[in-house]
Design a protein around this motif. Structure first.
Motif, PDB file in Angstrom:
ATOM      1  N   LEU A  97       0.798  -1.200  -0.030  1.00  0.00           N
ATOM      2  CA  LEU A  97      -0.188   0.067   0.002  1.00  0.00           C
ATOM      3  C   LEU A  97       0.882   1.279  -0.090  1.00  0.00           C
TER       4      LEU A  97
ATOM      5  N   GLY B 286      -4.599   6.235  -0.972  1.00  0.00           N
ATOM      6  CA  GLY B 286      -3.847   4.988  -0.959  1.00  0.00           C
ATOM      7  C   GLY B 286      -3.682   4.207  -2.460  1.00  0.00           C
TER       8      GLY B 286
ATOM      9  N   LEU C 113      -3.180   0.708  -4.042  1.00  0.00           N
ATOM     10  CA  LEU C 113      -2.667  -0.765  -3.999  1.00  0.00           C
ATOM     11  C   LEU C 113      -1.472  -1.113  -4.975  1.00  0.00           C
TER      12      LEU C 113
ATOM     13  N   VAL D 186      -5.481  -5.005   3.141  1.00  0.00           N
ATOM     14  CA  VAL D 186      -5.077  -3.420   2.512  1.00  0.00           C
ATOM     15  C   VAL D 186      -6.228  -2.498   2.457  1.00  0.00           C
TER      16      VAL D 186
ATOM     17  N   GLY E  89      -6.092   0.652   5.101  1.00  0.00           N
ATOM     18  CA  GLY E  89      -6.468   2.005   4.587  1.00  0.00           C
ATOM     19  C   GLY E  89      -7.429   2.729   5.398  1.00  0.00           C
TER      20      GLY E  89
ATOM     21  N   ILE F 187      -8.918   4.112  -1.920  1.00  0.00           N
ATOM     22  CA  ILE F 187      -7.902   3.241  -2.547  1.00  0.00           C
ATOM     23  C   ILE F 187      -7.716   3.173  -4.142  1.00  0.00           C
TER      24      ILE F 187
END
Length: 155
Positions: free
Chosen positions: A67, A75, A77, A99, A103, A111
């Motif tokens: 991340l 964020g 991935l 993840v 986050g 994300i």
């Protein structure tokens, strides 16, 4: 975090136990996408704004994910990968859930991710869509191309 006998832990992307899987990941992506592959190597995955996790089933490495935190509160991935032997066993879903939870814990607003359009990316795209990711335009330093797709999930 554990998920169906999968343990996920913060790790070092330059550790010897990660080297073969990361090399396979980079070789496969660069072989299919050449200049349009943006997966990070161990140096990129070791940057201060990136957290890298490995997934384990007992003593066996079964995958990894990273991340990257952006200054705008989002964020990204990065480099999610399960081993070939761990395909369709829930490793990818466990890594993605991890993840997303991280986050949210960090207070990120969304994300984002970049992935490819080739057939080898179809299982990952299906997984992302099942988690609620939707199409978006390029973000950060990415540029549009027929080889890349961009997805986002508001947190």
């Amino acid at each position: 975090m554990s998920h169906a006998a999968i343990t996920i832990r913060v790790d070092d992307p330059s550790a010897p136990h990660v080297a073969d899987l990361l090399a396979h990941h980079l070789t496969e992506l660069r072989g299919h996408m050449a200049a349009f592959a943006f997966a990070l190597d161990a140096t990129g995955l070791s940057q201060p704004d990136v957290t890298f996790w490995t997934a384990w089933r007992g003593e066996e490495l079964v995958g990894f994910v990273a991340l990257k935190r952006h200054a705008d509160g989002s964020g990204e991935l990065k480099s999610m990968r399960a081993t070939s032997a761990a395909g369709n066993t829930g490793v990818g879903r466990a890594l993605l859930a991890h993840v997303l939870a991280e986050g949210r814990r960090l207070g990120l607003n969304r994300i984002d991710l970049e992935t490819g359009t080739a057939a080898l990316h179809a299982p990952a795209v299906s997984l992302y869509r099942s988690a609620g990711f939707v199409d978006r335009g390029p973000f950060a330093e990415y540029r549009p191309s027929p080889h890349n797709r961009f997805l986002t999930l508001p947190l």
